[in-house]
Write a protein that holds these residues in place. Structure first.
Motif, PDB file in Angstrom:
ATOM      1  N   GLU A   2       0.980  -1.125  -0.001  1.00 43.23           N
ATOM      2  CA  GLU A   2       0.263   0.015   0.118  1.00 43.23           C
ATOM      3  C   GLU A   2       0.775   1.070   0.073  1.00 43.23           C
ATOM      4  OE1 GLU A   2      -3.677   2.307   2.701  1.00 43.23           O
ATOM      5  OE2 GLU A   2      -2.627   0.312   3.391  1.00 43.23           O
ATOM      6  N   GLU A   3       1.967   1.316   0.776  1.00 42.29           N
ATOM      7  CA  GLU A   3       2.860   2.438   0.794  1.00 42.29           C
ATOM      8  C   GLU A   3       3.416   2.832  -0.646  1.00 42.29           C
ATOM      9  OE1 GLU A   3       5.257  -1.024   2.622  1.00 42.29           O
ATOM     10  OE2 GLU A   3       3.315  -0.289   2.289  1.00 42.29           O
ATOM     11  N   GLN A  76       4.067 -11.367   2.257  1.00 39.59           N
ATOM     12  CA  GLN A  76       2.763 -11.482   2.044  1.00 39.59           C
ATOM     13  C   GLN A  76       2.166 -13.014   2.011  1.00 39.59           C
ATOM     14  OE1 GLN A  76       1.789  -9.258  -1.238  1.00 39.59           O
ATOM     15  NE2 GLN A  76       0.995  -7.422  -0.194  1.00 39.59           N
ATOM     16  N   ASP A 122      -7.216  -5.040   1.614  1.00 40.56           N
ATOM     17  CA  ASP A 122      -6.986  -5.406   2.776  1.00 40.56           C
ATOM     18  C   ASP A 122      -7.976  -4.773   3.796  1.00 40.56           C
ATOM     19  OD1 ASP A 122      -5.550  -2.830   4.110  1.00 40.56           O
ATOM     20  OD2 ASP A 122      -4.987  -2.781   2.012  1.00 40.56           O
ATOM     21  N   GLN A 123      -8.019  -5.512   5.111  1.00 40.99           N
ATOM     22  CA  GLN A 123      -8.866  -5.062   6.138  1.00 40.99           C
ATOM     23  C   GLN A 123      -8.680  -3.607   6.749  1.00 40.99           C
ATOM     24  OE1 GLN A 123     -11.335  -6.899   6.792  1.00 40.99           O
ATOM     25  NE2 GLN A 123     -12.108  -5.563   8.126  1.00 40.99           N
ATOM     26  N   ASP A 124      -7.285  -3.368   6.603  1.00 46.26           N
ATOM     27  CA  ASP A 124      -6.862  -1.975   7.320  1.00 46.26           C
ATOM     28  C   ASP A 124      -7.535  -0.841   6.275  1.00 46.26           C
ATOM     29  OD1 ASP A 124      -5.468  -2.973   9.203  1.00 46.26           O
ATOM     30  OD2 ASP A 124      -3.597  -2.896   8.166  1.00 46.26           O
ATOM     31  N   THR A 125      -7.717  -1.113   4.882  1.00 42.21           N
ATOM     32  CA  THR A 125      -8.356  -0.145   4.189  1.00 42.21           C
ATOM     33  C   THR A 125     -10.035   0.053   4.585  1.00 42.21           C
ATOM     34  OG1 THR A 125      -6.786  -0.289   2.532  1.00 42.21           O
ATOM     35  CG2 THR A 125      -8.778   0.604   1.809  1.00 42.21           C
ATOM     36  N   GLU A 127     -11.363  -0.846   7.223  1.00 39.17           N
ATOM     37  CA  GLU A 127     -11.628  -0.045   8.740  1.00 39.17           C
ATOM     38  C   GLU A 127     -11.218   1.434   8.517  1.00 39.17           C
ATOM     39  OE1 GLU A 127     -12.557  -1.542  11.196  1.00 39.17           O
ATOM     40  OE2 GLU A 127     -12.719  -3.501  10.211  1.00 39.17           O
ATOM     41  N   ARG A 128     -10.379   1.634   7.655  1.00 39.48           N
ATOM     42  CA  ARG A 128     -10.271   3.450   7.437  1.00 39.48           C
ATOM     43  C   ARG A 128     -11.610   3.961   6.829  1.00 39.48           C
ATOM     44  NH1 ARG A 128      -5.207   4.164   4.018  1.00 39.48           N
ATOM     45  NH2 ARG A 128      -5.732   6.481   4.485  1.00 39.48           N
ATOM     46  N   ASP A 131     -14.166   3.994   9.619  1.00 40.99           N
ATOM     47  CA  ASP A 131     -13.936   5.211  10.290  1.00 40.99           C
ATOM     48  C   ASP A 131     -14.189   6.515   9.983  1.00 40.99           C
ATOM     49  OD1 ASP A 131     -12.821   3.586  12.545  1.00 40.99           O
ATOM     50  OD2 ASP A 131     -10.763   3.827  11.753  1.00 40.99           O
ATOM     51  N   ARG A 263     -19.510  -2.748  13.534  1.00 42.55           N
ATOM     52  CA  ARG A 263     -19.023  -1.715  14.365  1.00 42.55           C
ATOM     53  C   ARG A 263     -20.212  -1.050  15.208  1.00 42.55           C
ATOM     54  NH1 ARG A 263     -14.224   0.608  12.217  1.00 42.55           N
ATOM     55  NH2 ARG A 263     -14.419   2.307  13.664  1.00 42.55           N
TER      56      ARG A 263
END
Length: 285
Positions: A2-3, A76, A122-125, A127-128, A131, A263
């Protein structure tokens, strides 16, 4: 990875840079096995152009870039070794198809789009995005022409979970009028795929100037709109015929909605009970 995608989004790219960037982002799992020469040949550019772009990314040379890509892929693979990813599950289904007629051809394209889409998610995206939606007062959900179906679906389901959802699905002056009062407490969720309408850029500029968060669902990190977004999520829309296929972006929208419902237990809210009461009374199912 992602970075790396974020780095590319923040860069000013030439036409050749865009070609190289798109190839690299589309072949992240295998790019480390290619030399600069084979990479240049595959893209149709010179070795010098490849090396120059790699240095723009912050690497000392192609060797360092290649080593870094292989290390990231290895990490990964190690993380995903225990369970199949959603993309791999779709790939398993894909192997069973026999593309001998139109139904199978469409199925193949659909599964390939889903496979490529989920392999980049990905799950982080997720969750962002959740949010931003939960913290925003008003949620402007925009999409025009073909993508209007995505925006309408997202807006209608999101309204069930949270108030102050504003669908923007007409690509004319009313879109500007709708979003003109967006504030730093709001967000814009925009669906944009080729051909990218100029009105999308105008809406993002308004949202950015007013301090609102921007979520963009598009097809590639080098989309002309990607650099303006706070969060970019990729969905593949290649179709067999004359139109894009929106199965993948609709599927990703469902993931985001499910994550949001997880959530916020909407069934315990006064809002849900009021909606349920009216729906039941008026037989609005």
């Amino acid at each position: 990875m992602e970075e790396l995608a974020k780095k590319i989004q923040s860069m000013t790219l030439t036409r050749t840079d865009v070609e190289i960037a798109e190839y690299i982002l589309a072949h992240l799992s295998t790019i480390g096995f290619q030399t600069s020469t084979t990479l240049a040949e595959a893209i149709g550019v010179s070795d010098t152009s490849v090396i120059r772009f790699i240095r723009k990314l912050g690497f000392k040379g192609y060797s360092e870039f290649r080593s870094e890509m292989n290390a990231r892929v290895a990490k990964q693979i190690a993380q995903a070794h225990k369970d199949l990813s959603p993309g791999e599950k779709y790939a398993k289904s894909l192997e069973k198809l026999n593309p001998s007629n139109l139904i199978n051809d469409v199925s193949r394209y659909t599964l390939e789009n889903l496979q490529r889409t989920y392999s980049q998610m990905d799950q982080d995206t997720v969750e962002r995005i959740v949010d931003i939606l939960l913290k925003s007062d008003r949620k402007y959900i925009a999409g025009f022409r073909g993508t209007a179906c995505c925006a309408q679906y997202m807006a209608s389901k999101l309204l069930f979970l949270t108030p102050h959802v504003v669908p923007v699905v007409h690509g004319d002056a009313t879109a500007v009028e709708n979003i003109l009062d967006i504030t730093q407490h709001d967000c814009l969720f925009l669906y944009s795929f080729p051909k990218y309408s100029e009105i999308n850029r105008a809406l993002m500029d308004i949202a950015r100037e007013n301090g609102a968060k921007i979520i963009l669902m598009t097809d590639r990190h080098t989309s002309p709109l990607a650099s303006k977004a706070d969060v970019v999520v990729l969905a593949q829309v290649e179709g067999l015929g004359f139109t894009n296929s929106y199965v993948a972006p609709l599927s990703l929208s469902e993931v985001i909605l499910l994550a949001m419902s997880d959530r916020r237990d909407v069934t315990r809210t006064v809002r849900f009970k009021r909606i349920d009461t009216v729906m039941d009374k008026e037989h609005l199912y």
